[in-house]
Design a protein around this motif. Sequence first.
Motif, PDB file in Angstrom:
ATOM      1  N   VAL A 203      46.857  38.672  45.606  1.00  0.00           N
ATOM      2  CA  VAL A 203      46.236  39.476  46.661  1.00  0.00           C
ATOM      3  C   VAL A 203      44.982  38.752  47.123  1.00  0.00           C
ATOM      4  N   ILE A 204      44.986  38.318  48.372  1.00  0.00           N
ATOM      5  CA  ILE A 204      43.857  37.572  48.918  1.00  0.00           C
ATOM      6  C   ILE A 204      43.076  38.543  49.776  1.00  0.00           C
ATOM      7  N   CYS A 205      41.878  38.929  49.306  1.00  0.00           N
ATOM      8  CA  CYS A 205      41.149  40.010  49.976  1.00  0.00           C
ATOM      9  C   CYS A 205      39.879  39.493  50.624  1.00  0.00           C
ATOM     10  N   THR A 246      40.229  44.948  55.890  1.00  0.00           N
ATOM     11  CA  THR A 246      39.847  45.650  54.654  1.00  0.00           C
ATOM     12  C   THR A 246      38.347  45.466  54.393  1.00  0.00           C
ATOM     13  N   GLY A 247      37.926  44.211  54.237  1.00  0.00           N
ATOM     14  CA  GLY A 247      36.490  43.949  54.053  1.00  0.00           C
ATOM     15  C   GLY A 247      35.707  44.468  55.239  1.00  0.00           C
ATOM     16  N   PHE A 365      46.966  39.142  40.904  1.00  0.00           N
ATOM     17  CA  PHE A 365      46.051  37.999  40.857  1.00  0.00           C
ATOM     18  C   PHE A 365      45.181  38.078  42.111  1.00  0.00           C
ATOM     19  N   LEU A 366      43.916  38.438  41.954  1.00  0.00           N
ATOM     20  CA  LEU A 366      43.041  38.673  43.104  1.00  0.00           C
ATOM     21  C   LEU A 366      42.139  37.489  43.386  1.00  0.00           C
ATOM     22  N   CYS A 367      41.940  37.186  44.674  1.00  0.00           N
ATOM     23  CA  CYS A 367      40.937  36.190  45.055  1.00  0.00           C
ATOM     24  C   CYS A 367      40.388  36.569  46.425  1.00  0.00           C
ATOM     25  N   GLY A 368      39.416  35.823  46.893  1.00  0.00           N
ATOM     26  CA  GLY A 368      38.785  36.123  48.176  1.00  0.00           C
ATOM     27  C   GLY A 368      37.497  36.902  47.971  1.00  0.00           C
ATOM     28  N   GLY A 369      36.778  37.108  49.068  1.00  0.00           N
ATOM     29  CA  GLY A 369      35.441  37.709  49.011  1.00  0.00           C
ATOM     30  C   GLY A 369      35.348  39.023  48.257  1.00  0.00           C
ATOM     31  N   LEU A 370      36.312  39.943  48.511  1.00  0.00           N
ATOM     32  CA  LEU A 370      36.233  41.266  47.881  1.00  0.00           C
ATOM     33  C   LEU A 370      36.489  41.220  46.376  1.00  0.00           C
ATOM     34  N   SER A 371      37.138  40.123  45.903  1.00  0.00           N
ATOM     35  CA  SER A 371      37.402  40.042  44.460  1.00  0.00           C
ATOM     36  C   SER A 371      36.117  39.803  43.679  1.00  0.00           C
ATOM     37  N   PRO A 374      33.114  44.082  41.565  1.00  0.00           N
ATOM     38  CA  PRO A 374      33.759  44.650  40.367  1.00  0.00           C
ATOM     39  C   PRO A 374      34.392  46.020  40.608  1.00  0.00           C
ATOM     40  N   LEU A 375      33.787  46.835  41.492  1.00  0.00           N
ATOM     41  CA  LEU A 375      34.360  48.163  41.778  1.00  0.00           C
ATOM     42  C   LEU A 375      35.714  48.013  42.480  1.00  0.00           C
ATOM     43  N   PHE A 376      35.776  47.106  43.446  1.00  0.00           N
ATOM     44  CA  PHE A 376      37.015  46.851  44.182  1.00  0.00           C
ATOM     45  C   PHE A 376      38.124  46.411  43.213  1.00  0.00           C
ATOM     46  N   VAL A 377      37.754  45.556  42.276  1.00  0.00           N
ATOM     47  CA  VAL A 377      38.728  45.032  41.304  1.00  0.00           C
ATOM     48  C   VAL A 377      39.192  46.131  40.351  1.00  0.00           C
TER      49      VAL A 377
END
Length: 463
Positions: A203-205, A246-247, A365-371, A374-377
């Motif tokens: 997930v690229i956020c 999203t962001g 597997f999360l990456c990108g700015g929102l990752s 910690p709350l988002f994750v």
Amino acid sequence: TMSGEEEPRSYYVGVDVGTGSVRAALVDQRGVLLAFADQPIKKWEPQFNHHEQSSEDIWAACCVVTKNLRETCWDKAGHFFDLPDFLSWKATGVTARSLCSLVCKWTYSAEKGWDDSFWKMIGLEDFVADNYNKIGNQVLPPGTSLGSGLTPEAAKELGLRPGVPVAASLIDAHAGGLGVIGADVRGHGLICEGQPVTSRLAVICGTSSCHMGISKDPIFVPGVWGPYFSAMVPGFWLNEGGQSVTGKLIDHLVQGHPAFPELQAKATARCQSIYAYLNSHLDLIKKTEPVGFLTVDLHVWPDFHGNRSPLADLTLKGMVTGLKLSQDLDDLAILYLATVQAIAFGTRFIIEAMEAAGHSISTLFLCGGLSKNPLFVQMHADITGMSVVLSQEVESVLVGAAILGACASGDFTSVQEAMARMSKVGKVVFPRLEDKKYYDKKYQVFLKLVEHQKEYSAIMSGD
């Protein structure tokens, strides 16, 4: 090198063109980011809601960031390119296209090639001429070395040596997926350890979110793009779900709230980002129950900009239910929490559609700015009930781009080998399973919201 024993180290440059800036990183063979540079790119708005960018301006920014890295360490259109292919052409003079951009953004099929009838149907049959010369007739898998590398001219502009290998490119989100999905997860207590790589969802956020799942055989998922053969990981079919803005949505709701100036002042006084401050403020206002329970009567449907997946309905609007008359910092924090949760419910909605069609997903597997939030994750873990793996390097898109360079250079025999060596697990966030019942109930409300919205528009368009 110091001693005669050591072989010279190889380094790769990953370049990522985002919406607002071009970023570049110097990455070593272990996948570690050694240097980073970024440069803003211009945006024009010729009329309301029309956004334009210039490929020449983007190339100039690519040159600036690459040069910065170098210093830190030692008449008619002839061709129609998607940006990744335009950039590799500028670098090498090779007009070959990446399979990724042609398959995902055009109408190219990895098995059948171009479809003549499509271009004739839309009145662009000139593209068929000269064996599709204008839009690409040499199509290469991402990571394939292009021609004889950097041309002398491009090398000069980038501040590199002529002949440096250049890889066929990837779209940015796909590079992020490549940068995280192949990580070696041994020793982290994850269920995907004994499972095939197809059990992982990248997930690229960022401004928007992309959900990249791969499968051995093609799977058709309604409302999810694909399946695309070899468009991200060679030999696997890719399905790509997404959430628009999203962001951007989190920023929009937080910045538009009357308590935003107070939040900004308090965060600045503490030398924190506004989101780090909001996260600690939520911890402050929660009573005995976990933070997530603060939204028991505040629910958000996040499609302020339409729905990309799994409904593929661009007419959908955003919804917030449970508003009160007060507008203090507590209200802002809880609205922020409800928005983050709504995005996570959107991810769950996409995963359920993918699983219903035949995917089997166990780990995110999360990456990108929102990752970095910690709350988002944590909300993604709690709401999907799945463990979330974060990369050691947050800039996974750049690691993915560098993995392609590593393949083009011949230092690795395959994209898979480079992925396993260069993507590393940083942190694992496990779901709080004791909160599952609460989130299942909120998810029921989430699905009701869109059901109701469709009923409202049926009433309004009825007789």
